[in-house]
Design an enzyme around this catalytic site. Structure first.
Site, PDB file in Angstrom:
ATOM      1  N   CYS A 139       1.024  -1.274  -0.010  1.00 45.86           N
ATOM      2  CA  CYS A 139      -0.005   0.041  -0.019  1.00 45.86           C
ATOM      3  C   CYS A 139       0.942   1.320   0.057  1.00 45.86           C
ATOM      4  CB  CYS A 139      -1.048   0.063   1.275  1.00 45.86           C
ATOM      5  SG  CYS A 139      -0.273  -0.282   2.843  1.00 45.86           S
ATOM      6  N   HIS A 218      -2.333   5.813   6.231  1.00 44.53           N
ATOM      7  CA  HIS A 218      -0.783   6.124   6.143  1.00 44.53           C
ATOM      8  C   HIS A 218      -0.849   7.686   5.882  1.00 44.53           C
ATOM      9  CE1 HIS A 218       0.456   2.246   6.748  1.00 44.53           C
ATOM     10  NE2 HIS A 218      -0.005   1.856   5.534  1.00 44.53           N
TER      11      HIS A 218
END
Lengths: 338, 338
Positions: A139, A218
């Site tokens: 990711c 994130h």
């Protein structure tokens, strides 16, 4: 119609299954599950379940579930397996796929050596055309490759420095931490630097990763030194037609990952996911050939469009342009529309 | 077709708007918004926007939005306004609704005096039939009323004690805390005790509320002393046909609010919401006439079915049984199916 099987039904597997089931050129044969938990129960209303062996068949049947067969059956009936098993297990499964003579996509938790190519739709779709084993990068690496590779195409990149402020764990996990500490990864560069080169080629890149107590997304602080000078509008131009990059602004209320995830819920996305990489417009700062910006990554879902595209690349179904367009349309990815 | 307007489009307002738009006997005229933020932008693709005044019209138009009119227009075109404005504002709005001669539903953040009746579908639907101003009690009180009122009907209740472990704030909020502290409400009983009596009648009840650093759900530890002895299976029987109560088990993986919210995502719910009150089966403990159990409350969505039912009660559209069934069907509430 390409037949796909999903091995593993955690954060990524369940989303890959849904996304593939929305494609008009791919059929989901079923998913392989190990335990008859609530996720299996819900999944069984939409997908055929497959289990490791005859013993597990009995366990699932005791729980009121009716698996369609074993993992051997799933491999036999599929053209490609999307391996979404926990980190490191893909490597162990490679032998099975070879023996079963079935193509396989691995996830970013695996070492690059597990596959013939690493994959990102914007950065290097064509390198996976016709390959039997491909790895979709993680990711974080997907997030970096998605915003940096358009800059590399348009300006060339001399050097990348990125600080990754990582979420501690996913929303459905109640065991892992940290819950109240900031935990730097003490290996510098973090593995993301090397991983980014597997899709962007031999660029000079340094990454530092810091884990913080959040489950939502994130956040990346990115700095790229370009091969020529640019202005902010040039950067915006480079990203303009890339639907998987979403320009957002703190001004209209989207000032943190909390509001970005809220936006995904308001957009009516499946599982409230956000496939795009949001970049904060205000943060884009250009000085000469140095670009800085801040972006966020929904770790549960940003690799999902890439998994769909990887199937099409490996089985030579479409060009990158056509595959990306089909995938985006099916998932409701429209670019910066809000 | 009953015409409904939504005043306020925060956590509750946006969900009420979606839920009402799914009813075949209710039409959503539009929503009143104060600022042209990302929520307004997304909402404008589905609902007519109304703004407080002509000045705001200009502000919205500058942001590329085209409001249908002002709040006066929304009131004029609606049979009922669902007031989902921040705590305490409903009281200020009451005068407007009276002046506009429009019915109104208030939320649990308001004092009970704002309305003629407080509302919970299982506890006291009939008390709101034909009323012009009704208050749907808060998420916590709704959660308590939902599991306790079936016990009250079947066994009678002598006394209730509940400890509410409350979420700190909602998922889309990045300003409020606590982020790393446990914060007891030092007023004992907490306001929930009094609030519960507004829908369950004069029962002896004591509640204590403790805020913890999470955004997902509240958790309630409930103890009820019944008017007669019971066994665990009697409690399960009392809840069996109540679709808005969901029995879950830690055994199949649902051991915390993290997995309960994950389940809502897997169920494909709008905004990943969980309208039902999950009760952990293992926690149901019965000794003589004393019942104990642990339940969770998705604070963002458990009151949504109640808001829909309240419209039908006030405007005499259906019996409680028929309204609850229509609402549940439209929202995918099926009882304990997973």
């Amino acid at each position: 119609m390409i037949k796909a099987g999903i091995n593993g039904f955690g954060t990524i597997g369940r989303r890959v299954a849904t996304a593939l089931s929305l494609q008009d050129d791919i059929q989901v044969i079923g998913i392989a599950k190990n335990s008859p938990d609530y996720v299996s129960k819900i999944a069984s209303t939409r997908f055929n379940l497959y289990v490791p062996d005859a013993e597990k068949l009995v366990e699932f049947e005791k729980a009121g579930l009716k698996p369609k067969g074993t993992f051997e059956d799933l491999m036999r009936d599929s053209d490609i397996i999307i391996d979404c098993t926990p980190e490191g297990m893909g490597k162990q499964n490679l032998g099975k796929y070879k023996k079963g003579n079935v193509s396989a996509i691995f996830q970013g938790g695996e070492e690059k050596e597990v596959a013939e190519a690493s994959f990102n739709s914007y950065a290097n779709f064509d390198e996976s055309i016709g390959k039997k084993f491909v790895r979709v990068v993680s990711c974080n690496t997907t997030g970096l490759a998605r915003t940096l590779s358009p800059l590399a195409s348009m300006f060339g990149i001399e050097r990348i420095d990125a600080t990754l402020i990582r979420r501690a764990t996913d929303q459905n996990d109640s065991r892992k931490g940290p819950i109240n500490a900031v935990e730097p990864s003490l290996k510098i560069p973090s593995h993301h630097a090397e991983d980014l080169r597997t899709v962007m080629g031999p660029v000079e890149v340094d990454t530092i990763a810091i884990k913080v107590p959040t489950t939502l997304m994130h956040v990346h602080v990115v700095q790229a030194v370009l091969k020529k000078n640019a202005e902010k509008k040039d950067i915006l131009d480079a990203w303009e037609n890339r639907r998987r990059i979403m320009l957002v602004s703190g001004k209209d209320g989207r000032s943190s990952t909390a509001q970005l995830m809220d936006m995904a819920r308001e957009l009516g996305r499946d599982r409230s996911d956000l496939y795009e990489i949001p970049v904060w417009k205000e943060s884009i700062t250009v000085t000469g050939n140095k670009v800085r910006y801040i972006q966020a990554v929904h770790q549960e879902s940003d690799v999902i469009p890439e998994n769909v595209d990887a199937v099409r690349a490996m089985l030579k179904m479409n060009s990158s342009r056509d595959s990306i367009e089909k995938t985006d349309r099916s998932l409701g990815i429209k670019g910066t529309v809000v």
